[in-house]
Motif scaffolding. Structure first.
Motif, PDB file in Angstrom:
ATOM      1  N   LEU A 269       0.861  -1.180   0.000  1.00  0.00           N
ATOM      2  CA  LEU A 269       0.000   0.000   0.000  1.00  0.00           C
ATOM      3  C   LEU A 269       0.894   1.225   0.000  1.00  0.00           C
ATOM      4  O   LEU A 269       1.554   1.536   0.994  1.00  0.00           O
ATOM      5  CB  LEU A 269      -0.918  -0.005   1.229  1.00  0.00           C
ATOM      6  N   SER A 270       0.926   1.909  -1.091  1.00  0.00           N
ATOM      7  CA  SER A 270       1.851   3.022  -1.265  1.00  0.00           C
ATOM      8  C   SER A 270       1.583   4.121  -0.254  1.00  0.00           C
ATOM      9  O   SER A 270       0.461   4.595  -0.102  1.00  0.00           O
ATOM     10  CB  SER A 270       1.717   3.582  -2.689  1.00  0.00           C
ATOM     11  N   GLY A 271       2.640   4.512   0.470  1.00  0.00           N
ATOM     12  CA  GLY A 271       2.551   5.639   1.380  1.00  0.00           C
ATOM     13  C   GLY A 271       2.017   5.307   2.752  1.00  0.00           C
ATOM     14  O   GLY A 271       2.092   6.148   3.654  1.00  0.00           O
ATOM     15  N   MET A 272       1.459   4.115   2.968  1.00  0.00           N
ATOM     16  CA  MET A 272       0.887   3.816   4.277  1.00  0.00           C
ATOM     17  C   MET A 272       1.958   3.436   5.296  1.00  0.00           C
ATOM     18  O   MET A 272       1.884   3.820   6.464  1.00  0.00           O
ATOM     19  CB  MET A 272      -0.144   2.692   4.173  1.00  0.00           C
ATOM     20  N   THR A 273       2.958   2.690   4.867  1.00  0.00           N
ATOM     21  CA  THR A 273       3.989   2.207   5.779  1.00  0.00           C
ATOM     22  C   THR A 273       5.273   2.990   5.565  1.00  0.00           C
ATOM     23  O   THR A 273       5.563   3.438   4.463  1.00  0.00           O
ATOM     24  CB  THR A 273       4.236   0.707   5.561  1.00  0.00           C
ATOM     25  N   GLU A 274       6.025   3.124   6.635  1.00  0.00           N
ATOM     26  CA  GLU A 274       7.276   3.882   6.599  1.00  0.00           C
ATOM     27  C   GLU A 274       8.260   3.305   5.591  1.00  0.00           C
ATOM     28  O   GLU A 274       9.008   4.030   4.947  1.00  0.00           O
ATOM     29  CB  GLU A 274       7.885   3.879   8.006  1.00  0.00           C
ATOM     30  N   VAL A 275       8.287   1.993   5.469  1.00  0.00           N
ATOM     31  CA  VAL A 275       9.196   1.316   4.553  1.00  0.00           C
ATOM     32  C   VAL A 275       8.377   0.545   3.519  1.00  0.00           C
ATOM     33  O   VAL A 275       7.270   0.099   3.808  1.00  0.00           O
ATOM     34  CB  VAL A 275      10.127   0.351   5.317  1.00  0.00           C
TER      35      VAL A 275
END
Length: 1028
Positions: A269-275
């Protein structure tokens, strides 16, 4: 015990109807009055077979929070993250906190349990974007007047808002020019492969104006990985997945929205997780305004649960809501409570050095560590079992080591090996040359430094290539030197050829050692327990420390200091060389033989060396007993000596410091001693004080011109000396066998976790062969050196990389290879051609290295830990495991016996009776055997290894074990007759004792799921939820 069945999973979102039916089905046994604990249910869940989509992965958990108020724009902000331990964004928002062990309140855990019971649970949900996930979760919410379509759209907008991560702010504020030393050394790691179909994002339509205004981001183009925190990416294991915990307060909500979702397959999920790693789990908790701290604690509880090893596996394998609740209940069942009045919850607990194993939570009936120790392990392995045939043990050793031979060279491709052999080369050079010098003095130069260098190099190279345990370093020993002195004096008194008689003794010794190998005599090593090996190792370490200090003190005689001198008289102090007023007969013979005219010599103009050569005398107020006082040299030598020890110890411990990245710290720690030697040599060169230097022979030839490289066993001696040599050879055989095998036992300890096996028979065989070769060539004998071998092993320790922030390195074993030992002795053989470099090494620096090796080798010897207990009050004593199981008076008695043996060994070692030292070491085995009558078997199993017992005793033990097994089998059959099979889901069964909640009378038998529902806290939580 559960009957394991194959898992039949259908990877599709489950309808509410289907979930209710499953829930009722799983709860049926409880309605029938049966009782089973959460631990039993969790063990059943974990025993199901895994399919491809439900294999547990490492998890990175991120906690994002949001606060939406009227007329204020908001976004999700990262507030904490977990890999193994919790890291929080500090209040200033500029940096991450140190990793620490998360501490949770029972109230927040109860609230989380309530969220799972009352909220939405979606397992194996198939979605490819944040929009689909939000729609599927909101579709599960019950439509009401308070949650209409407009409210649904508002919540959806909140779920799709942009996520702001801590590393973004840090990156924006960091100027390219201003970088710390730590940042400079960071290298971009290989990124996790994201090539699975489940991790690709499908194209979507551009965001609408409203969505763009609210921060919704549908950008599915490949992520710019340069924006990610690449240094943190290195700490995340390959194949890891993400668990996102989203909590927050919304001013327009009147009732909370709670959801737990497991995505199958995991989705990036693009942008949801820090990495940039795919998301597997989502936990969402959105509620009315005014409860932000409460929501934050529930989110922390959920994130901490996801890092728990057992609940993590349950979350991957859970089939329904009840499985997740059972996982939480099992976690609560294992929780340790700290009294509120005796501990401050705001204190952050440092991560432990060693994490406890969770196997007993996963496996039914697994004993804990204390119970498992009741049946002690065997001290000896298969390497020490008698084969009953000639050379049987040697053949097995060869077969065991041949498959590892090439890997012994491949495994040496490491900077750690380079550091190890450079350090040990310097450490081995000095004792070999010193031993050669002492041997030269004792034998009038028949065997000296040149022979010692050649013998050490040749024996070490062959041993490193073909021995069973190449980690052992060969060296010279004190008893061998004593034996050589006694033998030379005997030959001189009876006009016998020393080298020829020595050759006969060496060949007999080699033959007897081969006989020991042929008869599997190395199996006797199983009688050498920790008691014996620690006493021997402690003695050798103390000798190293003592000799290092003794050599430093001896420099005071070579370089005397003018004590009680007066500074005002410095201008009139002098020391001149003069002719002796009363020359001795030896001096007169020297002058006559060299045709020296005493009256023609200008004695006052001679140098110190020339004056000593011509047997002159020193006179003057600045003269000592053997020559003029030497300014500064002794004190400078002391500075070099102690500086070497302190700097070596400090650099070795640099690995655990807080400065520089891990790779830099590890490299400095590996090269600690070599860097110290280089620094000290440079400092000594720059200061320019003439400290004593290392002297290496510069020509490859025998020390005496009247001997060659091959020695005849008979020579000028009578023929009967060949047979008479058998008597001293017996003593030499015991010396060689004990020195070699005790050191081998110490190197092959189970604590070192060696994987390639050992080879006691092969080691002794190689020592015997090279002993015969060295005897024929007139070279010194070399055997395993205890301190050097321990130092070699310690320099090759392998530790795990700190993958998770706060995780302590774990000891993995030893880098087992042959190259370091091989290179040490190859370089030693080439030292004759390196004299131009080696002559700059000050001897006090090498003495400091000896002190460091002696002190560092003492670490890990249990004897010294027990010795310190004598001066400690009971409340201040460390929590050693043996103190829990053995009375303190018995521990002190065991230590006193060991200390007495050590003192006796020391007295024998420094006396004229040093030749019988190996016999005294052998006597330690008998002392230890007698201790079986003073201590119980259980006490000795904690303080020492158990010794092999007689055949009759083994038969008795076998009978007792058979009885115990028969009794336990009867108990299991009785328990099986009193059990029922629970049909949990479909055809899965779990054996549970027949118990009724009303029939329990034992207060130790409780079910936390039942007891929780009786608590006032749980009733209050349920009532509050019903009101909402």
């Amino acid at each position: 015990m559960p009957l394991v069945r194959q898992s039949h999973r259908h990877h599709r979102p489950r309808s509410q109807k289907h979930r209710k039916r499953e829930r009722a089905k799983g709860a049926a046994p409880e309605d029938q009055g049966y009782h089973y604990t959460p631990s039993q249910r969790v063990q059943f869940i974990l025993s199901t077979e895994e399919d491809e989509q439900h294999v547990p992965h490492d998890l990175f958990t991120e906690l994002d929070e949001i606060c939406v108020k009227e007329r204020e724009d908001a976004e999700w902000k990262e507030t904490a993250r977990w890999l193994k331990f919790e890291e929080d964004v500090e209040d200033g928002g500029e940096r991450w906190s140190k990793p620490y062990v998360a501490t949770l309140s029972l109230h927040s855990l109860f609230e989380l349990r309530n969220c799972i019971i009352k909220g939405t649970v979606l397992l194996d949900m198939c979605a490819n974007s944040t929009e689909e996930i939000a729609d599927m979760i909101l579709d599960q919410q019950n439509q009401s007047s308070e949650f209409d379509k407009s409210m649904r759209e508002k919540v959806r907008e909140v779920l799709l808002k942009k996520h702001h991560h801590q590393n973004e702010k840090k990156r924006n504020n960091l100027l390219p020019i201003v970088r710390s030393f730590a940042d400079v050394s960071k290298r971009q790691p290989d990124l996790h492969p994201l090539d699975k179909p489940a991790q690709t994002l499908t194209p979507h339509t551009p965001p609408t104006t409203i969505e763009a205004k609210n921060g919704v981001n549908h950008d599915t183009s490949p992520m710019d990985l340069s924006k990610a925190e690449l240094h943190f990416m290195k700490k995340i294991p390959i194949g890891a997945e993400a668990a996102n915990v989203l909590v927050g307060e919304l001013d327009f909500l009147h009732q909370p929205i709670m959801a737990f979702a497991r995505l199958t397959p995991a989705v990036l999920l693009s942008g949801m997780t820090e990495v940039p790693i795919p998301t597997r789990f989502l936990f969402i908790l959105l509620g009315p305004e005014g409860k932000a701290h409460q929501y934050h604690e529930i989110g922390r509880s959920m994130a901490t649960l996801m890092t728990d090893e057992v609940f993590h596996d349950v979350a991957y394998k859970a089939k329904n809501r009840a499985d997740l609740v059972a996982g939480i209940d099992e976690f609560l069942d294992q929780v340790t409570v700290l009294p509120p009045g005796e501990w401050d919850p705001s204190i952050r607990i440092e991560p432990p050095k060693n994490l406890p194993s969770q196997k007993k939570r996963k496996t039914p009936g697994l004993l804990d560590d204390s119970a498992s120790h009741r049946k002690p392990e065997k001290h000896s392995g298969p390497e020490l079992e008698r084969t009953g045939r000639l050379f049987g043990g040697l053949i097995l050793d060869v077969k065991r080591k041949v498959p590892w031979f090439w890997s012994d060279f491949r495994d040496a491709l490491s900077l750690q090996c380079l550091a190890s052999f450079l350090f040990l080369y310097c450490a081995c050079m000095s004792p070999v040359i010193t031993f050669g010098g002492l041997l030269g003095e004792a034998t009038d130069g028949h065997i000296s430094a040149m022979e010692s260098l050649l013998g050490a190099s040749m024996t070490g190279v062959v041993y490193s290539l073909f021995a069973g345990q190449p980690l052992t370093i060969l060296g010279s020993t004190g008893p061998v030197l004593v034996f050589e002195k006694i033998l030379y004096k005997f030959c001189k008194d009876y006009a016998l050829s020393y080298l020829s008689l020595r050759t006969c003794i060496g060949l007999w010794t080699a033959f007897l050692c081969v006989v020991l190998v042929a008869t599997d005599a190395s199996c006797l090593v199983c009688y050498i327990t920790r008691f014996t090996e620690e006493a021997f190792a402690a003695l050798i370490c103390i000798i190293f420390i003592y000799e290092a200090l003794e050599k430093l003190i001896c420099l005071g005689e070579t370089y005397p200091v003018h004590m009680h001198s007066k500074l005002d008289f410095l201008t009139i102090y002098y020391c001149k060389c003069e002719a002796p007023t009363h020359p001795s007969n030896e001096t007169l013979r020297f002058w006559e033989s060299n045709e020296i005219n005493v009256s023609a010599i200008a004695w006052g103009n001679l140098t110190v060396t020339e004056c000593r050569h011509l047997h002159g005398e020193f006179h003057g107020p600045a003269c000592g007993h053997n020559g003029p006082y030497t300014p500064n040299v002794l004190f400078w030598s002391c500075i070099l000596f102690f500086s070497t020890f302190v700097l070596s110890s400090s650099l070795k411990m640099f690995k655990t410091s807080r400065y520089f990245p891990t790779r830099v710290r590890s490299t400095i720690s590996d090269f600690a001693v070599f860097l110290t030697i280089v620094v000290m040599v440079l400092v000594d060169f720059l200061i320019g004080i003439p400290s004593p230097k290392l002297h290496v022979p510069h020509m490859f030839k025998p020390t005496r011109d009247d001997r060659g490289w091959l020695i005849s066993p008979i020579g000028p001696n009578p023929w009967w000396t060949v047979l008479a040599a058998l008597i001293p050879a017996l003593l030499c055989t015991i010396l060689i066998f004990m020195d070699q095998q005790i050191t081998a036992v110490i190197v092959n300890r189970k604590e070192h976790r060696l994987k390639k096996g050992c080879g006691y028979h092969l080691d002794l065989f190689m020592v015997a062969v090279m002993l015969g070769v060295c005897s024929v060539m007139g070279l010194p004998w070399f055997v395993a050196a205890t301190v050097l071998s321990i130092t070699h092993v310690n320099s090759l320790k392998l530790e795990s990389g700190c993958s998770a922030p706060g995780e302590q390195p774990r000891f993995l074993g030893i880098r087992e290879q042959r190259v370091t030992g091989l290179m040490i002795f190859v370089l030693m053989g080439c030292s004759v051609f390196l004299t131009t470099v080696l002559k700059f090494i000050p001897m006090p620096v090498l003495y400091g290295v000896f002190l460091y090796m002696g002190v560092s080798s003492l670490r890990g010897i249990q004897f010294f830990d027990r010795l310190k207990l004598f001066g400690m009050p009971a409340k201040h004593q460390p929590d050693f495991i043996y103190l829990r199981h053995v009375p303190l008076r018995k521990v002190h008695l065991f230590t006193l016996i060991q200390l007495t043996c050590l003192v006796l060994l020391w007295v024998i070692k420094v006396s004229r009776a040093a030749i019988v030292f190996p016999m005294m070491v052998l006597a330690l085995v008998f002392v230890r055997k007698v201790m079986d009558f003073c201590f119980s078997k259980r006490e000795l199993s904690w303080l020492d290894d158990l010794m092999p017992e007689s055949k009759k005793k083994k038969l008795d033990d076998a009978k007792n074990e058979a009885k115990e097994e028969e009794e336990s089998q009867k108990m299991m059959e009785a328990a099986a007759a009193n059990s029922v099979q629970l049909n949990l889901v479909k055809t899965s069964y779990l054996d549970v004792p027949k118990q009724n909640n009303s029939d329990r009378t034992d207060p130790s038998e409780i079910n936390i799921s039942d007891e929780m529902s009786k608590t006032t806290v749980w009733k209050a939580l349920t009532m509050n939820t019903e009101k909402l």
